[in-house]
Design an enzyme around this catalytic site. Structure first.
Site, short mmCIF file in Angstrom:
data_model
loop_
_atom_site.label_atom_id
_atom_site.label_comp_id
_atom_site.label_asym_id
_atom_site.label_seq_id
_atom_site.Cartn_x
_atom_site.Cartn_y
_atom_site.Cartn_z
N THR A 121 0.83 -1.21 0.00
CA THR A 121 0.00 0.00 0.00
C THR A 121 0.87 1.26 0.00
O THR A 121 0.68 2.15 -0.83
CB THR A 121 -0.91 0.00 1.26
OG1 THR A 121 -1.64 -1.24 1.28
CG2 THR A 121 -1.88 1.15 1.26
N VAL B 140 4.58 7.76 12.56
CA VAL B 140 3.55 8.18 13.54
C VAL B 140 2.62 9.19 12.88
O VAL B 140 3.06 10.15 12.25
CB VAL B 140 4.19 8.85 14.79
CG1 VAL B 140 3.11 9.24 15.79
CG2 VAL B 140 5.21 7.93 15.44
N GLU C 265 9.22 10.19 9.51
CA GLU C 265 8.01 11.00 9.74
C GLU C 265 6.73 10.18 9.62
O GLU C 265 5.77 10.37 10.38
CB GLU C 265 7.99 12.16 8.72
CG GLU C 265 6.83 13.12 8.87
CD GLU C 265 6.83 13.80 10.23
OE1 GLU C 265 7.68 14.66 10.46
OE2 GLU C 265 5.96 13.47 11.07
N LYS D 36 3.79 3.86 18.66
CA LYS D 36 3.84 5.27 18.23
C LYS D 36 4.07 6.20 19.41
O LYS D 36 4.86 7.15 19.30
CB LYS D 36 2.56 5.62 17.48
CG LYS D 36 2.49 4.95 16.11
CD LYS D 36 1.10 5.05 15.50
CE LYS D 36 1.05 4.50 14.08
NZ LYS D 36 -0.33 4.36 13.59
N GLY E 168 -3.47 5.25 5.59
CA GLY E 168 -3.91 5.27 4.20
C GLY E 168 -2.75 5.53 3.26
O GLY E 168 -1.75 6.12 3.63
N ASP F 148 -0.14 -0.92 18.07
CA ASP F 148 0.34 0.07 17.11
C ASP F 148 0.43 1.45 17.78
O ASP F 148 1.45 2.15 17.67
CB ASP F 148 -0.64 0.10 15.91
CG ASP F 148 -0.24 1.10 14.85
OD1 ASP F 148 0.70 0.82 14.10
OD2 ASP F 148 -0.86 2.18 14.77
N LYS G 115 6.86 1.71 12.09
CA LYS G 115 6.87 2.08 13.53
C LYS G 115 7.44 0.99 14.42
O LYS G 115 8.05 1.28 15.44
CB LYS G 115 5.48 2.49 14.02
CG LYS G 115 4.34 1.56 13.64
CD LYS G 115 3.65 2.05 12.39
CE LYS G 115 2.80 0.97 11.77
NZ LYS G 115 1.54 1.44 11.29
N1 HSE Z 1 -2.64 0.66 10.97
C1 HSE Z 1 -2.15 1.98 11.20
C2 HSE Z 1 -3.32 2.85 11.65
C3 HSE Z 1 -1.53 2.50 9.95
O1 HSE Z 1 -4.46 2.42 11.46
O2 HSE Z 1 -3.11 3.93 12.16
C4 HSE Z 1 -0.81 3.82 10.12
O3 HSE Z 1 0.30 3.69 10.98
#
Ligand code: HSE
Length: 404
Positions: free
Chosen positions: A11, A127, A124, A200, A298, A196, A100
């Site tokens: 992606t 996060v 960059e 971050k 995205g 996740d 990350k």
């Molecule tokens: N899976 C992560 C989110 C992607 O939904 O924020 C972006 O780091």
């Protein structure tokens, strides 16, 4: 011309190719030179895709090509990304990453290698997706001592919570939509369980405080236990439930960090951060509060942040952009000592108001939303006290932290 290589054509990788194609002219002006993608690395083939002409399956072709000055790692995961990134730096190439997991675990070491060789390791996009937050922390808020960072740092969970709350869509369907839109991690439990967001906030805290904040030390709860009932109560309280990642520095010996769902009301700055958007507020001791807002996940928003780093690296070939992140570990305060207020639901047939008051003292009662349930808000208590009080409740149905 500055040659770059893109590791991973998923992606984000395909987004990087698209952004460089769409905005090639303005990017050339800003970078001061043409950015040319010499190679794309992936284990797969992409028949019919123009990148087939530059696709390679062997990373050594990239690592051993002295013409490649910048490597973009957008594969995700620790291995083989760590090995490739380290090797690229050791071979004199700057590295840009959106990864990350890699940055949270190896950021300090990779920054050191880049510094020693007058290269750059920039991240960059790791996060906040497209939101500039790493560069502001490193280069703009340098007059301040950062005392708090609170953010909605995961687009997938924010999207799910928004859809459940605003459109009544079930958890599973909302997650499926987030996956289809390219927001979710390969294993979406990383989003849903809060890991996740945890990585971050570990990255942001390490940068803000200049020391290694280990993500394993951060208390983390996800949104898996949030139900339609919780959302109905939130609505009755004119509140929303958001997955917050927070770190607070009271002084050098007192830093805590946590990830957990929190109920907030409209007067909270992050209340209107919905869908895939992320919002981060940073509190400095002289600037006060600053807010950052934008698409948190995205293809194109994340690729925008990656390409902006490529431009920065192109402008600083052979000159390291100073980043303070020592590998010295910052010890976090035990979560037990952190204070919060909680929204709590218990079974009415097992608890009277008096029982609850005997445990919590003065509580704020919440109007009934579900029959046979007693809901209330606790006074400000420590997490340790809450744990102990929970064990004394008969028929506990759920609890969520609140900030109002
Ligand atoms: N899976 C992560 C989110 C992607 O939904 O924020 C972006 O780091």
């Amino acid at each position: 011309m500055i040659n770059i290589a893109v590791l991973g054509y998923g992606t984000i990788g395909s987004g990087v190719v698209e952004v460089l194609k769409t905005n090639g002219d303005s990017i050339r002006k800003r970078a001061g030179d043409t950015i040319n993608i010499k190679y794309v690395l992936d284990i797969r083939d992409f028949p019919g895709d123009p990148i087939m002409d530059i696709l390679v399956h062997d990373v050594n072709i990239i690592l051993n090509d002295p013409e490649v000055k910048i490597v973009v790692e957008v594969m995700g995961g620790i291995e083989p990304a760590y090995t490739y990134v380290k090797e690229a730096l050791l071979k004199g190439k700057s590295v840009i990453t959106s990864n990350k997991e890699l940055v949270a675990k190896h950021g300090a070491e990779l920054l050191d290698i880049a510094k020693e060789r007058a290269l750059n390791f920039l991240f960059e996009a790791s996060v906040g997706g497209g939101i500039p937050i790493i560069r502001p922390l490193n280069q703009s808020l340098t007059a301040d001592e950062i005392v708090e960072i609170t953010g909605i740092l995961n687009g997938t969970t924010n999207y799910i919570l928004t859809k459940m709350s605003e459109e009544g869509i079930g958890f599973a369907k909302a997650l499926k939509n987030a996956q289809d839109l390219g927001y979710a991690e390969r294993d979406p439990s990383a989003d849903v369980e809060g890991y996740d967001s945890c990585r971050k906030i570990a990255i942001l805290s390490s940068l803000a405080y200049g020391m290694q904040v280990d993500f394993e030390d951060i208390y983390t709860e996800g949104i898996a236990d949030i139900t339609d009932i919780d959302i109905s109560y939130a609505k009755a309280l004119n509140a929303r439930i958001k997955l917050f990642a927070t770190s607070v520095k009271e002084n050098d010996d007192n830093v805590f960090a946590m990830v957990a769902p929190i109920m907030i009301r409209a007067n909270h700055p992050l209340y209107s951060v919905n869908d895939v958007f992320n919002g981060i507020y940073v509190r400095g001791n002289v600037i006060g509060d600053v807010m950052f807002y934008g698409s948190g996940a995205g293809k194109l928003p994340t690729a925008s942040a990656v390409v902006a780093d490529v431009v920065d690296a192109a402008k600083h070939l052979s000159k390291n952009i100073w980043t303070i992140w020592s590998s010295k570990k910052l010890e976090l305060v035990s979560i037990d000592k952190v204070k919060n207020r909680f929204f709590v639901r218990v079974a009415k047939d097992k608890n009277s108001n008096e029982d609850i008051k005997a445990i919590f003292g003065e509580i704020e009662e919440v109007p009934e939303v579900v029959k046979n349930e007693l809901a209330f808000i606790t006074p400000l208590i420590t997490e340790g006290e809450m744990q102990e009080k929970k064990e004394r409740i008969n028929g506990l149905l759920g609890s969520i932290r609140i900030r109002f």
